[in-house]
Design an enzyme around this catalytic site. Sequence first.
Site, short mmCIF file in Angstrom:
data_model
loop_
_atom_site.label_atom_id
_atom_site.label_comp_id
_atom_site.label_asym_id
_atom_site.label_seq_id
_atom_site.Cartn_x
_atom_site.Cartn_y
_atom_site.Cartn_z
N GLN A 166 -16.26 0.65 -2.41
CA GLN A 166 -14.93 0.06 -2.55
C GLN A 166 -15.06 -1.47 -3.21
OE1 GLN A 166 -12.18 -1.52 0.47
NE2 GLN A 166 -10.83 0.11 0.00
N TYR A 200 -4.26 -7.37 -0.48
CA TYR A 200 -5.45 -8.15 -1.13
C TYR A 200 -4.89 -8.02 -2.60
CZ TYR A 200 -7.91 -7.29 3.18
OH TYR A 200 -8.20 -7.11 4.36
N ARG A 212 -7.24 2.70 -4.12
CA ARG A 212 -6.50 2.93 -2.87
C ARG A 212 -5.15 2.14 -2.82
NH1 ARG A 212 -8.32 2.09 3.49
NH2 ARG A 212 -7.52 3.98 4.33
N GLY A 220 -10.92 7.46 9.45
CA GLY A 220 -11.31 5.90 9.25
C GLY A 220 -12.00 5.60 10.84
N ARG A 221 -11.56 5.23 11.85
CA ARG A 221 -12.07 4.63 12.78
C ARG A 221 -12.69 5.79 13.60
NH1 ARG A 221 -6.57 2.49 15.56
NH2 ARG A 221 -5.91 3.67 13.81
#
Length: 357
Positions: A98, A177, A224, A312-313
């Site tokens: 990424q 971002y 993404r 994810g987590r």
Amino acid sequence: MTTLFTSYRLGGLTLPNRVVMAPMTRVRAAAGGLATPSMAAYYAQRATAGLIVSEGVQPSVIGQSNPGTPGLHTDEQVAAWRPVTAAVHANGGRIFAQIMHGGRVSHPDTTGVRPVGPSAVPAVGEVFTPTGPQPAPTPRALDTTEVPEHARSYALAARRAVDAGFDGVELHGANGYLISQFLSSNANLRTDRYGGPVAHRIRFAVEAVSATVEAVGAARTGIRLSPGGTFWGVEESDVRELYTALLTELARLDVAYVHLEATADEETLVALRRAWPGTLVMNPVLPMGPKQTGRDDADRWLGMGADLISFGRAFIANPDLVERLRGSLPIAPVDEATYYQGGDAGYLTYSAHQYAA
């Protein structure tokens, strides 16, 4: 019938299942933004995922957001990543890097330079620095002539990623971002060709993706997005119009996939699925929200048109997450205190499911 464990063809890759390991910052890189042997072990442990997307990797010094994150802008960084990608491949996996330019979400104490952004508007909240959290500084607004250089930085990092053995790249266009800042209607106050109406606000994202496609090929390029997300204080007007326009341009580039976060209402997300003709990776729950993605969420979104589901987590504490999902085994809890603390504790110390004798 399509299930989470049905294989899928993504570009030139055959994924053995539709489980994607989502990108997650873990701040375990060595000085100089170098990947480490521990990072190789961490990703290799999770290689049963259909696809791994790495933590955010900065494409330049000025693009670094957090301390302790890896880069892809020097020869030394490329060399440090090669054992990581080799370890994943040796375990039968596939991995995209990424590429993440932090833009205004950075600090001079981290990079040695003033952050840049579409406009001189600071992010909301505190940013991480080597000495702890500090208020987000006001970035320097990029001159119109400078913007293409930062769009090309994604492509230059993508070339280095492929050289380092990655199977492709995902541009981080989400979560406040740099790409997300250009899409925003309150972080981007520009009046040139990169700001104002929707067609101008999507321009930076399209140029970054176009440059990357030219550099490494469409089949190796994903992005993404977090439609309607408010990370770091970004706001977006006309969310559906904005992202429909962006997806239309991305479809012309025939990129490998779009990775959507559940940051908008379901009606909007379903509309965007209809607007996107290519592969959709869906992250079904709000990143860092109160709930982790589970099997029910995955199955539901597969039924609603997603092709791949990112977790994810759950991958942090469950290196064998695919096997746990397949066998309806318990999902181990994660120790949040170890997310960003560095070291191998809470990084390499989670084990596979232990079956009773």
